[in-house]
Write an enzyme that holds these catalytic residues in place. Sequence first.
Site, short mmCIF file in Angstrom:
data_model
loop_
_atom_site.label_atom_id
_atom_site.label_comp_id
_atom_site.label_asym_id
_atom_site.label_seq_id
_atom_site.Cartn_x
_atom_site.Cartn_y
_atom_site.Cartn_z
N SER A 154 0.85 -1.20 0.00
CA SER A 154 0.00 0.00 0.00
C SER A 154 0.87 1.24 0.00
O SER A 154 2.02 1.22 0.45
CB SER A 154 -0.86 -0.02 1.27
OG SER A 154 -1.38 1.26 1.54
N TYR A 202 -2.00 -0.23 10.34
CA TYR A 202 -2.09 -0.66 8.94
C TYR A 202 -0.80 -0.32 8.19
O TYR A 202 -0.24 -1.14 7.47
CB TYR A 202 -3.31 0.02 8.30
CG TYR A 202 -3.54 -0.29 6.84
CD1 TYR A 202 -3.94 -1.55 6.42
CD2 TYR A 202 -3.39 0.72 5.87
CE1 TYR A 202 -4.17 -1.82 5.09
CE2 TYR A 202 -3.63 0.45 4.53
CZ TYR A 202 -4.02 -0.81 4.14
OH TYR A 202 -4.26 -1.08 2.81
P1 NAD Z 1 -12.00 -5.30 0.59
O1 NAD Z 1 -12.37 -5.11 2.03
O2 NAD Z 1 -13.01 -4.99 -0.44
O3 NAD Z 1 -11.48 -6.80 0.37
C1 NAD Z 1 -10.75 -7.54 1.31
C2 NAD Z 1 -11.16 -9.00 1.21
O4 NAD Z 1 -10.33 -9.77 2.09
C3 NAD Z 1 -12.61 -9.25 1.63
O5 NAD Z 1 -13.30 -10.01 0.64
C4 NAD Z 1 -12.49 -10.05 2.92
O6 NAD Z 1 -13.53 -10.99 3.11
C5 NAD Z 1 -11.15 -10.73 2.72
N1 NAD Z 1 -10.54 -11.14 4.00
C6 NAD Z 1 -10.38 -10.37 5.11
N2 NAD Z 1 -9.83 -11.09 6.08
C7 NAD Z 1 -9.63 -12.34 5.59
C8 NAD Z 1 -9.09 -13.53 6.13
N3 NAD Z 1 -8.64 -13.61 7.39
N4 NAD Z 1 -9.02 -14.62 5.34
C9 NAD Z 1 -9.48 -14.57 4.06
N5 NAD Z 1 -10.00 -13.47 3.50
C10 NAD Z 1 -10.09 -12.37 4.27
O7 NAD Z 1 -10.70 -4.41 0.41
P2 NAD Z 1 -9.77 -4.14 -0.85
O8 NAD Z 1 -9.51 -2.69 -0.87
O9 NAD Z 1 -10.28 -4.81 -2.09
O10 NAD Z 1 -8.44 -4.85 -0.33
C11 NAD Z 1 -7.61 -5.70 -1.09
C12 NAD Z 1 -6.15 -5.45 -0.70
O11 NAD Z 1 -5.72 -4.20 -1.23
C13 NAD Z 1 -5.91 -5.37 0.82
O12 NAD Z 1 -4.69 -6.01 1.13
C14 NAD Z 1 -5.77 -3.88 1.06
O13 NAD Z 1 -5.01 -3.60 2.21
C15 NAD Z 1 -5.06 -3.47 -0.21
N6 NAD Z 1 -5.10 -2.04 -0.53
C16 NAD Z 1 -6.28 -1.41 -0.74
C17 NAD Z 1 -6.27 -0.06 -1.03
C18 NAD Z 1 -7.54 0.71 -1.27
O14 NAD Z 1 -7.47 1.93 -1.45
N7 NAD Z 1 -8.69 0.05 -1.28
C19 NAD Z 1 -5.07 0.65 -1.13
C20 NAD Z 1 -3.88 -0.03 -0.92
C21 NAD Z 1 -3.92 -1.38 -0.63
#
Ligand code: NAD
Length: 270
Positions: free
Chosen positions: A152, A165
């Site tokens: 991230s 985080y």
């Molecule tokens: P999201 O909340 O839509 O998706 C996260 C998914 O992970 C969910 O489907 C959830 O059920 C699953 N999950 C959570 N805990 C779990 C576990 N213990 N075992 C299995 N599955 C689990 O969020 P997102 O934004 O799509 O996140 C995806 C990745 O991208 C994450 O690692 C997040 O930190 C990273 N990220 C997101 C952003 C952003 O702006 N959205 C920016 C940088 C990084």
Amino acid sequence: MKNLFSVQDKVIVITGAAGVLGTSMVHHFAEQGAKVVILDRNEEAGRRLEEEVKAEGGEVMFLYTDVLDKQVLEGNYTEIMARYGRIDVLINGAGGNMAGATIAPDKTIFDLDIEAVRKVVDLNLFGIILPTMTFTRAMIEQKQGSIINISSESAIRPLTRVAGYGVAKAAVTNFTKYMCGELATKYGDGLRVNAIAPGFFITEQNRTLLLNPDGSYTERSKTILAHTPYGRFGEPSELLGTLQWLASDASKFVSGTMTVIDGGFDAFSI
Ligand code: NAD
């Protein structure tokens, strides 16, 4: 000429695949002819996504997982190997911030809920280490494989209010580099580990930080956008080109890197 960027027939395992960013990846790689394994602890969303992709003609399999439970991951590994016999790409996508670990605007670091922060670090760091330890075994046998960790922007620049985080994502970046050396020196140059650092995308895990209940931008959103040369949040589809590059042979000599995908946020000061 062979398409360097092809992922046709590759077995691509994605954790957190039923989330907002993961869903976009699943549709994309299935459309590209890959065999996609959706791993998520949200069974309802995972099964729905599996049905959608099947209806589109994609090769896909949903399995319930918990990326923090080694036994469940072992079961996933056995099922994937029984069905496909190999794993070409692992995308470690499960992760995100949690409301309890966010420092409220009128609070300070001294009010940090340590237990909540521990949970965030567990999910974002050990939730990458454990699947890597489980699924990489197939890649070692094959002497070929690509691991892509979702780090991230917060790994590079500490963002206010989400200390836990950011700490965990910074560790993901470090672990990515560690694993680059570990895998290539011990098991050969067919094994690669890279990370991507998305900037800001509105998804479930950050919705309350970025949007008010009526859908308007929070003050935090306005600050982020003022600091983003592109002046907007990213779309999940804007991660796909980089992921395809890292998943395919086009990045054969690339390991231990982190690609920033953020509309210029990281490059911009005032
Ligand atoms: P999201 O909340 O839509 O998706 C996260 C998914 O992970 C969910 O489907 C959830 O059920 C699953 N999950 C959570 N805990 C779990 C576990 N213990 N075992 C299995 N599955 C689990 O969020 P997102 O934004 O799509 O996140 C995806 C990745 O991208 C994450 O690692 C997040 O930190 C990273 N990220 C997101 C952003 C952003 O702006 N959205 C920016 C940088 C990084």
